[in-house]
Design a protein around this motif. Structure first.
Motif, PDB file in Angstrom:
ATOM      1  N   GLY A  92     -14.129 -15.096 -14.361  1.00 13.59           N
ATOM      2  CA  GLY A  92     -14.515 -13.850 -14.746  1.00 13.59           C
ATOM      3  C   GLY A  92     -14.164 -12.634 -13.795  1.00 13.59           C
ATOM      4  O   GLY A  92     -13.697 -11.589 -14.159  1.00 13.59           O
ATOM      5  N   ASN A  93     -13.758 -12.973 -12.415  1.00 11.66           N
ATOM      6  CA  ASN A  93     -13.351 -12.076 -11.441  1.00 11.66           C
ATOM      7  C   ASN A  93     -12.379 -12.602 -10.638  1.00 11.66           C
ATOM      8  O   ASN A  93     -12.881 -13.085  -9.409  1.00 11.66           O
ATOM      9  CB  ASN A  93     -14.788 -11.642 -10.649  1.00 11.66           C
ATOM     10  CG  ASN A  93     -15.734 -10.905 -11.589  1.00 11.66           C
ATOM     11  OD1 ASN A  93     -16.841 -11.586 -11.750  1.00 11.66           O
ATOM     12  ND2 ASN A  93     -15.665  -9.640 -11.796  1.00 11.66           N
ATOM     13  N   PRO A  94     -11.016 -12.902 -11.088  1.00 15.89           N
ATOM     14  CA  PRO A  94     -10.095 -13.322 -10.129  1.00 15.89           C
ATOM     15  C   PRO A  94      -9.827 -12.654  -9.164  1.00 15.89           C
ATOM     16  O   PRO A  94      -9.460 -13.207  -8.124  1.00 15.89           O
ATOM     17  CB  PRO A  94      -9.060 -13.834 -11.183  1.00 15.89           C
ATOM     18  CG  PRO A  94      -9.161 -12.693 -12.231  1.00 15.89           C
ATOM     19  CD  PRO A  94     -10.654 -12.629 -12.584  1.00 15.89           C
ATOM     20  N   ASP A  95      -9.860 -11.402  -9.153  1.00 17.07           N
ATOM     21  CA  ASP A  95      -9.443 -10.306  -8.028  1.00 17.07           C
ATOM     22  C   ASP A  95     -10.223  -9.221  -7.961  1.00 17.07           C
ATOM     23  O   ASP A  95     -11.184  -9.289  -8.707  1.00 17.07           O
ATOM     24  CB  ASP A  95      -7.789 -10.250  -8.358  1.00 17.07           C
ATOM     25  CG  ASP A  95      -7.488  -9.724  -9.428  1.00 17.07           C
ATOM     26  OD1 ASP A  95      -8.443  -9.091 -10.323  1.00 17.07           O
ATOM     27  OD2 ASP A  95      -6.410  -9.585  -9.868  1.00 17.07           O
ATOM     28  N   GLY A  96      -9.947  -8.107  -7.502  1.00 15.67           N
ATOM     29  CA  GLY A  96     -10.488  -7.025  -7.232  1.00 15.67           C
ATOM     30  C   GLY A  96     -11.901  -7.201  -6.502  1.00 15.67           C
ATOM     31  O   GLY A  96     -12.854  -6.265  -6.576  1.00 15.67           O
ATOM     32  N   THR A  97     -12.010  -8.003  -5.623  1.00 14.16           N
ATOM     33  CA  THR A  97     -13.093  -8.446  -4.689  1.00 14.16           C
ATOM     34  C   THR A  97     -13.158  -8.013  -3.544  1.00 14.16           C
ATOM     35  O   THR A  97     -12.009  -7.645  -2.739  1.00 14.16           O
ATOM     36  CB  THR A  97     -13.339  -9.853  -4.816  1.00 14.16           C
ATOM     37  OG1 THR A  97     -12.247 -10.653  -4.145  1.00 14.16           O
ATOM     38  CG2 THR A  97     -13.294 -10.462  -6.286  1.00 14.16           C
ATOM     39  N   VAL A  98     -14.285  -8.231  -2.549  1.00 10.44           N
ATOM     40  CA  VAL A  98     -14.286  -7.838  -1.403  1.00 10.44           C
ATOM     41  C   VAL A  98     -13.288  -8.769  -0.582  1.00 10.44           C
ATOM     42  O   VAL A  98     -12.583  -8.273   0.286  1.00 10.44           O
ATOM     43  CB  VAL A  98     -15.836  -7.949  -0.629  1.00 10.44           C
ATOM     44  CG1 VAL A  98     -15.693  -7.955   0.781  1.00 10.44           C
ATOM     45  CG2 VAL A  98     -16.700  -6.995  -1.340  1.00 10.44           C
ATOM     46  N   LEU A  99     -13.295 -10.118  -0.976  1.00  9.46           N
ATOM     47  CA  LEU A  99     -12.326 -10.881  -0.130  1.00  9.46           C
ATOM     48  C   LEU A  99     -10.898 -10.589  -0.178  1.00  9.46           C
ATOM     49  O   LEU A  99     -10.015 -10.386   0.503  1.00  9.46           O
ATOM     50  CB  LEU A  99     -12.483 -12.293  -0.810  1.00  9.46           C
ATOM     51  CG  LEU A  99     -11.499 -13.335  -0.326  1.00  9.46           C
ATOM     52  CD1 LEU A  99     -12.086 -14.829  -0.179  1.00  9.46           C
ATOM     53  CD2 LEU A  99     -10.306 -13.479  -1.098  1.00  9.46           C
ATOM     54  N   ASN A 100     -10.559 -10.048  -1.596  1.00  6.53           N
ATOM     55  CA  ASN A 100      -8.871  -9.509  -1.741  1.00  6.53           C
ATOM     56  C   ASN A 100      -8.784  -8.128  -0.798  1.00  6.53           C
ATOM     57  O   ASN A 100      -7.759  -8.106  -0.287  1.00  6.53           O
ATOM     58  CB  ASN A 100      -8.744  -9.147  -3.357  1.00  6.53           C
ATOM     59  CG  ASN A 100      -8.745 -10.266  -4.213  1.00  6.53           C
ATOM     60  OD1 ASN A 100      -9.989 -10.339  -4.835  1.00  6.53           O
ATOM     61  ND2 ASN A 100      -7.906 -11.114  -4.039  1.00  6.53           N
ATOM     62  N   ALA A 101      -9.772  -7.417  -0.739  1.00  2.83           N
ATOM     63  CA  ALA A 101      -9.716  -6.154   0.244  1.00  2.83           C
ATOM     64  C   ALA A 101      -9.478  -6.589   1.590  1.00  2.83           C
ATOM     65  O   ALA A 101      -8.960  -5.982   2.022  1.00  2.83           O
ATOM     66  CB  ALA A 101     -10.808  -5.427  -0.286  1.00  2.83           C
ATOM     67  N   LEU A 102     -10.298  -7.534   1.968  1.00  2.00           N
ATOM     68  CA  LEU A 102     -10.355  -8.059   3.297  1.00  2.00           C
ATOM     69  C   LEU A 102      -8.966  -8.432   4.087  1.00  2.00           C
ATOM     70  O   LEU A 102      -8.329  -8.229   4.987  1.00  2.00           O
ATOM     71  CB  LEU A 102     -11.288  -9.062   3.525  1.00  2.00           C
ATOM     72  CG  LEU A 102     -12.760  -8.563   3.746  1.00  2.00           C
ATOM     73  CD1 LEU A 102     -14.026  -9.993   3.612  1.00  2.00           C
ATOM     74  CD2 LEU A 102     -13.029  -7.628   4.998  1.00  2.00           C
ATOM     75  N   LEU A 103      -8.397  -9.287   2.922  1.00  2.00           N
ATOM     76  CA  LEU A 103      -7.048  -9.950   2.982  1.00  2.00           C
ATOM     77  C   LEU A 103      -5.952  -8.835   3.185  1.00  2.00           C
ATOM     78  O   LEU A 103      -5.123  -8.970   4.021  1.00  2.00           O
ATOM     79  CB  LEU A 103      -6.587 -10.880   1.891  1.00  2.00           C
ATOM     80  CG  LEU A 103      -7.153 -12.132   1.562  1.00  2.00           C
ATOM     81  CD1 LEU A 103      -6.883 -12.977   0.236  1.00  2.00           C
ATOM     82  CD2 LEU A 103      -6.922 -13.155   2.956  1.00  2.00           C
ATOM     83  N   HIS A 104      -6.222  -7.707   2.486  1.00  2.00           N
ATOM     84  CA  HIS A 104      -5.126  -6.573   2.493  1.00  2.00           C
ATOM     85  C   HIS A 104      -5.579  -5.710   3.987  1.00  2.00           C
ATOM     86  O   HIS A 104      -4.549  -5.332   4.607  1.00  2.00           O
ATOM     87  CB  HIS A 104      -5.202  -5.402   1.523  1.00  2.00           C
ATOM     88  CG  HIS A 104      -4.395  -4.212   1.567  1.00  2.00           C
ATOM     89  ND1 HIS A 104      -4.703  -3.144   2.381  1.00  2.00           N
ATOM     90  CD2 HIS A 104      -3.114  -4.124   1.212  1.00  2.00           C
ATOM     91  CE1 HIS A 104      -3.715  -2.334   2.190  1.00  2.00           C
ATOM     92  NE2 HIS A 104      -2.902  -2.890   1.508  1.00  2.00           N
ATOM     93  N   TYR A 105      -6.695  -5.515   4.306  1.00  2.00           N
ATOM     94  CA  TYR A 105      -7.214  -4.698   5.510  1.00  2.00           C
ATOM     95  C   TYR A 105      -6.814  -5.279   6.637  1.00  2.00           C
ATOM     96  O   TYR A 105      -6.371  -4.722   7.575  1.00  2.00           O
ATOM     97  CB  TYR A 105      -8.677  -4.467   5.576  1.00  2.00           C
ATOM     98  CG  TYR A 105      -9.184  -3.765   6.579  1.00  2.00           C
ATOM     99  CD1 TYR A 105      -8.974  -2.390   6.629  1.00  2.00           C
ATOM    100  CD2 TYR A 105      -9.840  -4.127   7.604  1.00  2.00           C
ATOM    101  CE1 TYR A 105      -9.331  -1.699   8.091  1.00  2.00           C
ATOM    102  CE2 TYR A 105     -10.297  -3.737   8.461  1.00  2.00           C
ATOM    103  CZ  TYR A 105     -10.037  -2.270   8.867  1.00  2.00           C
ATOM    104  OH  TYR A 105     -10.423  -1.491  10.009  1.00  2.00           O
ATOM    105  N   TYR A 106      -7.138  -6.719   6.918  1.00  2.00           N
ATOM    106  CA  TYR A 106      -6.889  -7.660   7.941  1.00  2.00           C
ATOM    107  C   TYR A 106      -6.138  -8.753   7.641  1.00  2.00           C
ATOM    108  O   TYR A 106      -6.808  -9.812   7.541  1.00  2.00           O
ATOM    109  CB  TYR A 106      -8.262  -7.682   8.803  1.00  2.00           C
ATOM    110  CG  TYR A 106      -8.129  -8.371  10.098  1.00  2.00           C
ATOM    111  CD1 TYR A 106      -7.560  -7.838  11.120  1.00  2.00           C
ATOM    112  CD2 TYR A 106      -8.623  -9.722  10.272  1.00  2.00           C
ATOM    113  CE1 TYR A 106      -7.182  -8.367  12.490  1.00  2.00           C
ATOM    114  CE2 TYR A 106      -8.537 -10.356  11.553  1.00  2.00           C
ATOM    115  CZ  TYR A 106      -7.750  -9.581  12.705  1.00  2.00           C
ATOM    116  OH  TYR A 106      -7.795 -10.376  13.822  1.00  2.00           O
ATOM    117  N   PRO A 107      -5.040  -8.874   7.610  1.00  2.25           N
ATOM    118  CA  PRO A 107      -4.167 -10.056   7.074  1.00  2.25           C
ATOM    119  C   PRO A 107      -4.482 -11.406   7.573  1.00  2.25           C
ATOM    120  O   PRO A 107      -4.706 -12.463   7.184  1.00  2.25           O
ATOM    121  CB  PRO A 107      -2.707  -9.813   6.981  1.00  2.25           C
ATOM    122  CG  PRO A 107      -2.540  -8.202   6.986  1.00  2.25           C
ATOM    123  CD  PRO A 107      -3.738  -7.717   7.735  1.00  2.25           C
ATOM    124  N   PRO A 108      -4.636 -11.368   9.166  1.00  2.98           N
ATOM    125  CA  PRO A 108      -4.890 -12.572   9.694  1.00  2.98           C
ATOM    126  C   PRO A 108      -6.181 -13.168   9.512  1.00  2.98           C
ATOM    127  O   PRO A 108      -6.422 -14.532   9.685  1.00  2.98           O
ATOM    128  CB  PRO A 108      -5.169 -12.202  11.373  1.00  2.98           C
ATOM    129  CG  PRO A 108      -4.289 -10.976  11.372  1.00  2.98           C
ATOM    130  CD  PRO A 108      -4.480 -10.338  10.225  1.00  2.98           C
TER     131      PRO A 108
END
Length: 326
Positions: free
Chosen positions: A109-125
């Motif tokens: 029900g929540n495949p994206d738009g999550t804290v995890l997705n935001a972290l991947l963008h903010y700090y790619p490593p």
């Protein structure tokens, strides 16, 4: 990349006569019954050292169970430019103040738009760290502080500290009912036997301990400060509901509006419009996973809880002549 899952447990005598998949779903509440059934069919489950591939097989109680399985990491995890409220950052960790309506980790029900997705963008490593560095979660509508590991060594140490109960997490909440004293709820929690999105107190659940103290009394509500010893899914919400004091706004666990007698229309409206559990992670204290330095952060309660508490104070003041505890 696959994540290895290795689980062991002993079937309880009280589970006599249950199907194997049902018994294992109770023993390992972090995994759905359907996933456990797949593992049984894939011959990844040992009962008393022998492979069992029959989900309907009945258990007798006392069996030793081992699961050796793999979970495929979700390949849909994509970086997304979603703002994060970062309250602290260094080379090893991030501490964020999570708003309401923000899921931490992708799932059904929540495949994206999550804290995890935001972290991947903010700090790619952080993509090289399991679960993008997330070591503990907050429910979608619970606000407040979360620590995230930016490196694998930091994550390893934080996970270990959580398991050893060396990370202190304190919450503020507003519960329904007039509570007379603080206390501790020490009741195991597992996934609900029929409602798979719910958790419940269950003797076969995982240990769960919640301490609480009273911050402020209202007419028929109580403001609380709570401290977790363990971190089970929905723990505070389940424990407070179990002692008949569910959180305001928590419709999953019985927190529907209960306006006190003689309440003003304005106050009733505030209660009815509060549409999430009144729960905020307000303090986080831990030893830095690399330096070992003791660190502590605080996040003030968000505006919706500020307004709720102010409305409760006004209602209590208007009716103070009727209250024998003032």
């Amino acid at each position: 990349m696959a994540q290895l899952v290795q689980l062991t447990a002993t079937v309880s005598e009280s589970q006599l006569g249950q199907r194997l998949d049902q018994a294992l779903a109770e023993l390992f509440p972090d995994y759905s019954r359907s996933r456990i059934k797949e593992w049984i069919l894939e011959q990844r489950v040992l009962v008393n050292g022998t492979i069992s591939d029959k989900p309907k097989e009945k258990v007798l109680g006392g069996e030793s169970v081992t699961i050796n399985a793999e979970i495929e990491e979700d390949v849909r995890w994509e970086p997304q430019d979603i703002p994060l409220n970062i309250v602290y950052e260094d080379d090893d960790i991030l501490v964020i103040n999570k708003p309401r309506d923000f899921v931490v980790h992708p799932g059904a029900g929540n495949p994206d738009g999550t804290v995890l997705n935001a972290l991947l963008h903010y700090y790619p490593p952080i993509a090289d760290v399991p679960r993008a560095g997330i070591v503990h979660r907050l429910d979608k509508d619970t606000t407040g502080l979360m620590v995230v590991a930016k490196t694998v060594p930091a994550q390893t140490h934080l996970v270990e500290a959580l398991q050893l109960r060396e990370i202190t997490r304190e919450y503020e909440a507003v519960a329904i009912g007039h509570m007379t004293a603080g206390g501790t709820v020490d009741e195991p929690i597992s996934r609900h036997s029929t409602k798979r999105t719910h958790m419940a107190v269950h003797p076969m659940g995982k240990p769960a301990v919640t301490h609480y103290r009273i911050m402020e009394h209202f007419r028929v509500h109580t403001r609380l400060r709570l401290r977790l010893e363990t971190g089970r899914t929905h723990q505070i919400r389940v424990h407070m509901s179990h002692i008949t004091h569910p959180l305001v706004g928590d419709q999953l666990y019985g927190g529907r509006p209960r306006p006190p007698k003689g309440a003003s229309e304005e106050f009733v409206s505030v209660l009815r419009k509060f549409d999430r559990q009144a729960l905020h992670a307000t303090m986080l204290r831990l030893h830095h996973p690399i330096s070992g330095m003791l660190m502590e952060w605080h996040a003030p309660i968000p505006q919706d809880m500020v307004e709720l508490i102010e409305a409760l104070r006004v209602d209590t003041e208007l009716h103070k002549d009727q209250l024998d505890w003032l």
